[in-house]
Structures are given as C-alpha cells and as structure tokens.
Design a protein around this motif. Structure first.
Motif, mmCIF file in Angstrom:
data_model
loop_
_atom_site.group_PDB
_atom_site.id
_atom_site.type_symbol
_atom_site.label_atom_id
_atom_site.label_comp_id
_atom_site.label_asym_id
_atom_site.label_seq_id
_atom_site.Cartn_x
_atom_site.Cartn_y
_atom_site.Cartn_z
ATOM 1 N N ILE A 54 0.831 -1.212 0.000
ATOM 2 C CA ILE A 54 0.000 0.000 0.000
ATOM 3 C C ILE A 54 0.863 1.258 0.000
ATOM 4 C CG2 ILE A 54 -1.719 1.313 1.279
ATOM 5 C CD1 ILE A 54 -2.904 -1.200 2.261
ATOM 6 N N LYS A 55 1.940 1.244 0.811
ATOM 7 C CA LYS A 55 2.757 2.456 0.879
ATOM 8 C C LYS A 55 3.456 2.728 -0.449
ATOM 9 C CE LYS A 55 5.114 3.534 4.724
ATOM 10 N NZ LYS A 55 6.002 3.209 5.864
ATOM 11 N N LYS A 56 3.904 1.646 -1.123
ATOM 12 C CA LYS A 56 4.569 1.854 -2.408
ATOM 13 C C LYS A 56 3.574 2.377 -3.437
ATOM 14 C CE LYS A 56 8.643 -0.073 -4.151
ATOM 15 N NZ LYS A 56 9.545 -1.191 -4.105
ATOM 16 N N MET A 57 2.362 1.855 -3.376
ATOM 17 C CA MET A 57 1.322 2.342 -4.283
ATOM 18 C C MET A 57 1.092 3.837 -4.066
ATOM 19 S SD MET A 57 -2.651 1.590 -4.062
ATOM 20 C CE MET A 57 -2.894 3.060 -3.128
ATOM 21 N N LEU A 58 0.996 4.235 -2.787
ATOM 22 C CA LEU A 58 0.780 5.654 -2.490
ATOM 23 C C LEU A 58 1.960 6.500 -2.968
ATOM 24 C CD1 LEU A 58 -0.728 5.380 1.096
ATOM 25 C CD2 LEU A 58 -1.918 5.942 -1.011
ATOM 26 N N ALA A 59 3.178 5.936 -2.853
ATOM 27 C CA ALA A 59 4.361 6.682 -3.289
ATOM 28 C C ALA A 59 4.312 6.907 -4.797
ATOM 29 C CB ALA A 59 5.625 5.936 -2.898
ATOM 30 N N TYR A 60 3.964 5.857 -5.553
ATOM 31 C CA TYR A 60 3.864 6.042 -7.010
ATOM 32 C C TYR A 60 2.740 6.997 -7.350
ATOM 33 C CZ TYR A 60 7.431 2.808 -8.527
ATOM 34 O OH TYR A 60 8.630 2.233 -8.787
ATOM 35 N N SER A 61 1.660 6.922 -6.581
ATOM 36 C CA SER A 61 0.569 7.842 -6.853
ATOM 37 C C SER A 61 1.019 9.287 -6.582
ATOM 38 C CB SER A 61 -0.637 7.436 -6.027
ATOM 39 O OG SER A 61 -1.199 8.520 -5.389
ATOM 40 N N SER A 62 1.940 9.473 -5.621
ATOM 41 C CA SER A 62 2.481 10.822 -5.384
ATOM 42 C C SER A 62 3.165 11.357 -6.628
ATOM 43 C CB SER A 62 3.505 10.799 -4.249
ATOM 44 O OG SER A 62 2.865 10.871 -3.021
ATOM 45 N N ILE A 63 3.896 10.470 -7.327
ATOM 46 C CA ILE A 63 4.576 10.904 -8.550
ATOM 47 C C ILE A 63 3.549 11.422 -9.551
ATOM 48 C CG2 ILE A 63 5.928 10.088 -10.522
ATOM 49 C CD1 ILE A 63 7.218 8.114 -8.488
ATOM 50 N N ALA A 64 2.429 10.694 -9.655
ATOM 51 C CA ALA A 64 1.367 11.134 -10.559
ATOM 52 C C ALA A 64 0.782 12.466 -10.106
ATOM 53 C CB ALA A 64 0.273 10.077 -10.634
ATOM 54 N N GLN A 65 0.579 12.616 -8.790
ATOM 55 C CA GLN A 65 -0.051 13.838 -8.282
ATOM 56 C C GLN A 65 0.871 15.044 -8.463
ATOM 57 O OE1 GLN A 65 -3.247 13.855 -7.222
ATOM 58 N NE2 GLN A 65 -3.293 11.698 -7.765
ATOM 59 N N ILE A 66 2.182 14.816 -8.318
ATOM 60 C CA ILE A 66 3.134 15.898 -8.590
ATOM 61 C C ILE A 66 2.972 16.323 -10.044
ATOM 62 C CG2 ILE A 66 5.604 16.393 -8.861
ATOM 63 C CD1 ILE A 66 5.969 14.574 -6.342
ATOM 64 N N GLY A 67 2.703 15.333 -10.921
ATOM 65 C CA GLY A 67 2.424 15.651 -12.321
ATOM 66 C C GLY A 67 1.266 16.622 -12.464
ATOM 67 N N TYR A 68 0.177 16.417 -11.694
ATOM 68 C CA TYR A 68 -0.960 17.342 -11.795
ATOM 69 C C TYR A 68 -0.570 18.758 -11.400
ATOM 70 C CZ TYR A 68 -4.208 13.435 -12.375
ATOM 71 O OH TYR A 68 -4.861 12.340 -12.842
ATOM 72 N N MET A 69 0.245 18.863 -10.320
ATOM 73 C CA MET A 69 0.642 20.214 -9.881
ATOM 74 C C MET A 69 1.440 20.907 -10.980
ATOM 75 S SD MET A 69 1.954 19.221 -6.118
ATOM 76 C CE MET A 69 1.176 17.827 -5.332
ATOM 77 N N ILE A 70 2.409 20.152 -11.570
ATOM 78 C CA ILE A 70 3.254 20.745 -12.602
ATOM 79 C C ILE A 70 2.427 21.056 -13.846
ATOM 80 C CG2 ILE A 70 5.276 20.347 -14.057
ATOM 81 C CD1 ILE A 70 5.876 20.862 -11.146
ATOM 82 N N LEU A 71 1.443 20.211 -14.130
ATOM 83 C CA LEU A 71 0.563 20.456 -15.267
ATOM 84 C C LEU A 71 -0.130 21.807 -15.117
ATOM 85 C CD1 LEU A 71 -0.530 19.073 -17.822
ATOM 86 C CD2 LEU A 71 -2.428 18.248 -16.469
ATOM 87 N N GLY A 72 -0.629 22.060 -13.900
ATOM 88 C CA GLY A 72 -1.285 23.342 -13.639
ATOM 89 C C GLY A 72 -0.339 24.497 -13.904
ATOM 90 N N ILE A 73 0.895 24.364 -13.417
ATOM 91 C CA ILE A 73 1.871 25.445 -13.599
ATOM 92 C C ILE A 73 2.175 25.632 -15.080
ATOM 93 C CG2 ILE A 73 4.247 26.151 -13.125
ATOM 94 C CD1 ILE A 73 3.966 24.517 -10.492
ATOM 95 N N SER A 74 2.269 24.501 -15.824
ATOM 96 C CA SER A 74 2.689 24.585 -17.217
ATOM 97 C C SER A 74 1.643 25.254 -18.107
ATOM 98 C CB SER A 74 3.001 23.195 -17.757
ATOM 99 O OG SER A 74 1.804 22.529 -18.055
ATOM 100 N N LEU A 75 0.416 25.422 -17.605
ATOM 101 C CA LEU A 75 -0.595 26.075 -18.434
ATOM 102 C C LEU A 75 -0.446 27.600 -18.435
ATOM 103 C CD1 LEU A 75 -3.627 23.838 -17.503
ATOM 104 C CD2 LEU A 75 -2.502 23.964 -19.703
ATOM 105 N N VAL A 76 0.365 28.136 -17.482
ATOM 106 C CA VAL A 76 0.647 29.573 -17.402
ATOM 107 C C VAL A 76 -0.580 30.454 -17.581
ATOM 108 C CG1 VAL A 76 2.504 31.185 -17.881
ATOM 109 C CG2 VAL A 76 2.648 28.917 -18.808
ATOM 110 N N SER A 77 -1.665 30.103 -16.901
ATOM 111 C CA SER A 77 -2.800 31.022 -16.873
ATOM 112 C C SER A 77 -3.226 31.126 -15.424
ATOM 113 C CB SER A 77 -3.951 30.467 -17.706
ATOM 114 O OG SER A 77 -4.393 29.254 -17.141
ATOM 115 N N VAL A 78 -4.038 32.127 -15.108
ATOM 116 C CA VAL A 78 -4.438 32.293 -13.705
ATOM 117 C C VAL A 78 -5.128 31.028 -13.211
ATOM 118 C CG1 VAL A 78 -5.973 33.561 -12.173
ATOM 119 C CG2 VAL A 78 -4.560 34.781 -13.799
#
Lengths: 121, 494
Positions: free
Chosen positions: B304-328
């Motif tokens: 379970i912990k490893k699954m959550l860790a990999y899911s963190s990698i995906a979630q970091i992707g969402y944060m960076i995706l938001g930043i990469s759109l460069v809009s408010v």
C-alpha cells in the motif's frame, strides 16, 4: 587560447564536476559513490572561489596601501557549503556503516539482489 | 511587540527545541515537545497568513541588517500559504505520531527521530520564508539531511539503502541549485531574491543565465521527484517509518514546488521562462508522462505504501501540469493541488500507518479482509481514496475541476480528457486495495484472532484530516480565494 588559459580554473572545475558525477552514476560501491559526490561538490566550491578571485588583489581588509581586493562573499558562502558537504558525507558514511551491518556488503547490485531474494522468499 | 518577530520565530522555535529533545531523551517527553512546537508553528503560520492578507508583504531584516547586506525574510501570499500547509500537516502528523513511532522505531532511537523531525520542520519553514537565495540552499540542505535521517530510522533494513540513494540524488540536486545560485551571483552580484529579480533583466540573454536556469530547473525537479528524476522517491516513502512517510509526502514535494515557483515567477520572470525558454512545453509533456507512468506503476504495486508513493509521482504531475498552463486558472489549480494533495496523501499514509500498527505489514497479501475488522480505518481509507480520485465533495475534486477548466480555457479538449483518464487510473489502484481489504476473506480464521480497531490516539487525527478533506471540498471558497490571489500575484498582478 585566451579562453583556454584565461578561464583555466573554470575548465578544471568542469572537468572535476564531470569526473565526480561519473563516479556517482557508474560505480556500485557505496563508499566510492560518496567519494565521487565529494569531488562533484568540491568542483562547485572551486567554481565559487574562482568567481571571487581578483588578479593581484589582496585579502579584503581595509588599508590605505591597497586598492584591489578579492570579493569576500563567495568565499564566505563556500565556508558554509563546505560545512554542509561535511555533514552530508558524514551522514552518507554513517548510512553505509549501517548498510554494511544489515547486509554484509557495500555493493549496490549485491544489496539489491539480497533485497529481491527477501521479497521472493 | 512579539508579532513583529513572528517570521523569525517560525524558523527559530523548532530549531531551538530540537537540541532540547536530545537532552530530554525520554520518548514521551520528547514527543510532547515536538507536538507543542508543531502546534506553535501552526499558530504562527496562521497569524502570519492573516497579517499578509490584511497588510500585504512582510519584510523582516534578520538581526536588524537591511537587505542586500543582511539576510531578509520576506513573506508574501504564496509562501505564507505554503507555511500554513507545512505546519498544519506537521501538527496533525505529530498528534498522530506517538503510538506509531513507538511501534516502528527502536526505543533508544525515538528521541533522535523527533529531533530530526524538528530540524526538518526548521529547514522546510526556512526554505519557504527566506528571501535570500543562498540561505535557501542552506535550509534545503538542513531539510534534506534531516529527512534522510528520518527515513533511515525505520527498522526495515531496506530503508537504509532508500535513504542512501535519496542522499546521493538529493545532494546532486541541491548542488545543482547551488551552481545555479553561484552563476546568478556572478552575473548580478546579489543573492537577495527581490534584488535578483530586478537585476537579472539586464543580463538575462547571456549564456551564464541560461546555464543557471538549466541547472536550477533540473536540480529542483530532482528534489521534488518529477517524473524522469523520481528514482529515489518510491523506496524512500515505502520503507520510511509511517510517520515520516506521512509527513514527508505531505510537505517535501510541496516545498520544492514552491522553490520552483519562486525562482521561475519571481526571479527569472514569466516572459523569460515561458516565452524565451519555452519551459511550459517541456513541463506539460513531462507532467503528463508523470501522471500516466506514476498511475500505471501504482496499479501494479502490492504494497500500500509503495502504491501511495507512485501515486504521489502522478499527483506531482498534476501540480506541474497546472503550472505549465501559465494562466491564472492553471496556476491556481497547481497551487490548490499543493494544499489538497498534502491533505489527501498525508491522510492516506496515516491510514497505512494504522494498518501497519495492527498487522505489522502493508502488503496486500497480509491484509486480506482486514477492512471489516477495522471499519473506521477502512472508511477513512475509502474517503481519502475518493479524494485522491477527485470525486465531488472532496478536495481532490476542487483541484481537478480547476485544472480541467484551465485546459478548456485554452480549448485543449484532449488535455481535459487526459486528466479524466488519469483519474480513472486512480480509481483502478484505489479499488484494488479496497477489494482486497474489504471484500476478500482473510486466510486466517477471523474468529480466532480478534484484531481491534486502531487506538483512538491514531484514529482521531486520521479522522480530523479526513474531515478536512471533506470540509475543504465542500466549502472551498477560502482555499480557492487564496490560490487565485496567489496566481494573480505570481503572473504579475495582471
């Protein structure tokens, strides 16, 4: 030629940086990796120190006799960075000792193998 | 009077109490100190955020030396908000920690674990609050070194190699940041972030600045584990003591994404980063790769912990995706997800800690059918999981919603579809756990072994943070308001 000799320090810094980085990536021995990491960090220290150097400049202590001083700030920063580097090395070595106690090896591939066997058993 | 000095107290309080922990040694006492300090920091962060919202930027000259000569602490709405996230997570995790730490860490090392925790809190708060680029590097190293120590405190021997690998990669990342700071200093002659932002304009087309930019971006991406540079992350979070996993997953990546935002938006400037260097395109691709590779890897985990860790990698992707759109809206979604993901992932790691506390394992094969024996913990996992997926009425929904809005603002239908597909993958891995934990029957006869629910001292903090997941999902005006204000501020007040 100007670039080669004039920027001598920077070339050395880059050469050391690449050497250190290569050791970190390519070597499986945990102690050697730390040595590589140290070389890598030292190259950055040299980069900083070279930036502060002034040809014919003296230490930055105010005196009537001198007008040209080396920039002190990069040197001070590197004192801090050296301390950080020592702490990192110490922690890395401490971890290596505990890894050796736990696994009886300091070779990364061997340890990974032991871990895999654990998982399958 | 004291309110003037809140910015420095934020960093100094945990720093001063860390050595006290070494002197006290008794694990209950040490835990009380850590708990008290975390809540104090949280209170300070709340006061600071209020002050920033009312009066605007706070500038604190360290030791009375004005910037450029001295180091200044500078608080604007972005770092006040990140401080709130860190200290909030710290207080909840510390309230939860006592039993879990007693169970998972050798008794003679417990005081050291809490010491490392307080130093980590010092480092993280310092990184966020400081207005000086080199000082930021020093705090990054304080935070990183203490987190390696926290990870290696576990009794599982795999944690040692995980901590070692994190140390090597983390140091490489931090050294890259140091190189970048050095090159910036060489070109501008200043280390003060506000000063750098002004002076960099004159020299921004030089090759030195481009090199600095490249070193910085790669270095900081290693630090928060963006997709191709995430090698250290899964094992570090899996084998660390559960309390450390819960705290680090909620705070470390957030702090380094803050560092990214601070450098990209404040120092280098929006035009330079996104119009000249075209970083948004690179980040967009990498973020999508992170979302899909992280989620797919998570599906195949049996721990379970490893699954959550990999899911963190995906979630970091969402944060960076938001930043990469460069809009408010996009930036707002990214910043919202900093807050929301901290709530979600900390909650889920705390639930995993509850399972480990009762069953000595977080492997799915050891946890068949345990959900029925621990209904409250199971319920918490389900709500946390729903929040991770992004179902309405949870915080996960809010950030996904704004992310999709931002994609549609640009008329990128395909991106909205990809975001939804990513969420569907989250459904798969969360369901897999729920299926094993709740619907499969246990190998051992459940009549003979009666496993009790996790102790109340663990359950209450878990439910506090789970309820926070629901509360901020229903009543999101506070967080969205702050995130929007921050996004507008970062994009230059337009």
């Amino acid at each position: 030629m100007e670039n080669l000799l004039g920027l001598y320090n920077y070339w050395v810094a880059i050469a050391l940086m690449m050497m250190g980085f290569y050791i970190v990536i390519a070597n499986g021995n945990l102690i050697k990796k730390l040595i590589g990491l140290n070389i890598f960090q030292v190259s950055v220290f040299i980069l900083f120190i070279s930036m502060g150097y002034m040809k014919n400049g003296t230490a930055p202590i105010y005196s009537e006799a001198y007008t040209l001083y080396a920039a002190p700030l990069p040197h001070v920063l590197i004192l801090t960075a050296i301390v950080v580097g020592i702490a990192t090395t110490a922690l890395g070595l401490a971890l290596t000792i505990r890894i050796y106690q736990a696994y009886g090896s300091i070779d990364e591939t061997e340890i990974t193998k032991i871990d895999l066997m654990d998982m399958n058993s | 009077m004291i309110s003037q000095h809140l910015p420095v107290l934020q960093v100094v309080v945990p720093l001063l109490f860390a050595p006290l922990c070494v002197l006290l040694r008794r694990h209950t006492l040490v835990w009380c100190v850590a708990l008290l300090v975390s809540w104090c920091s949280f209170a300070i962060a709340i006061l600071l955020l209020q002050q920033v919202l009312v009066e605007g930027e706070i500038v604190y000259a360290m030791g009375g030396w004005d910037a450029p000569w001295g180091i200044e602490y500078r608080l604007d709405i972005l770092n006040a908000f990140v401080l709130l996230i860190i200290t909030g997570i710290a207080s909840v995790v510390m309230s939860f920690a006592r039993e879990s730490v007693l169970k998972e860490i050798a008794e003679d090392r417990i005081y050291l674990f809490y010491t490392a925790f307080l130093l980590n809190l010092t480092g993280l708060c310092g990184v966020v609050i400081t207005g000086d680029a080199f000082n930021m590097f020093v705090f990054i190293e304080i935070a990183s070194l203490s987190s390696y120590a926290m990870i290696s405190a576990s009794q599982q021997r795999q944690s040692l190699l995980a901590a070692y690998r994190y140390l090597i990669l983390g140091t490489v990342g931090a050294t890259f940041i140091l190189i970048s700071v050095g090159l910036l200093y060489a070109m501008t002659g200043t280390l003060n972030i506000a000063d750098l932002a002004v002076r960099i304009k004159e020299v921004e087309s030089t090759r030195t600045i481009i090199t600095a930019f490249a070193f910085f971006t790669v270095g900081v991406c290693i630090k928060f584990g963006l997709f191709p540079l995430h090698y250290w992350l899964p094992n570090a979070y899996t084998y660390a003591p559960s309390v450390a996993s819960a705290f680090l997953s909620g705070t470390t990546s957030k702090v380094f994404i803050y560092v990214l935002l601070r450098f990209l938006f404040t120092i280098f400037g929006v035009e330079y980063v996104f119009d000249v260097m075209l970083l948004d395109r690179i980040l967009l691709v990498v973020a999508l790769l992170a979302i899909f590779s992280g989620s797919l890897a998570a599906i195949y985990q049996n721990n379970i912990k490893k699954m959550l860790a990999y899911s963190s990698i995906a979630q970091i992707g969402y944060m960076i995706l938001g930043i990469s759109l460069v809009s408010v809206t996009g930036l707002m979604a990214g910043i919202l997800h900093l807050f929301n993901h901290a709530l979600i992932k900390t909650a889920l790691f705390m639930v995993a800690a509850c399972f480990f506390f009762r069953f000595d394992s977080v492997s799915l094969k050891d946890l068949k059918g345990v959900g029925r024996q621990m209904p409250f913990t199971m319920m918490a996992f389900i709500i946390g999981g729903l929040s991770l997926i992004g179902t309405p009425l949870t915080v996960g929904f809010i950030s996904k919603w704004y992310l999709i809005l931002a994609a549609l603002e640009r008329d990128w239908w395909w991106l909205a579809v990809l975001i939804l597909l990513g969420s569907l993958l989250a459904v798969v891995y969360i369901w897999k756990v729920v299926e094993v934990l709740y619907f499969q029957s246990s190998d051992v006869d459940s009549q003979t072994i009666k496993i009790k629910e996790a102790p109340l001292s663990m359950l209450i903090p878990v439910w506090v943070i789970i309820l926070a997941n629901i509360y901020f999902g229903v009543n999101a005006s506070l967080t969205t308001g702050i995130a929007r204000q921050t996004a507008v501020y970062l994009l230059g007040g337009s």
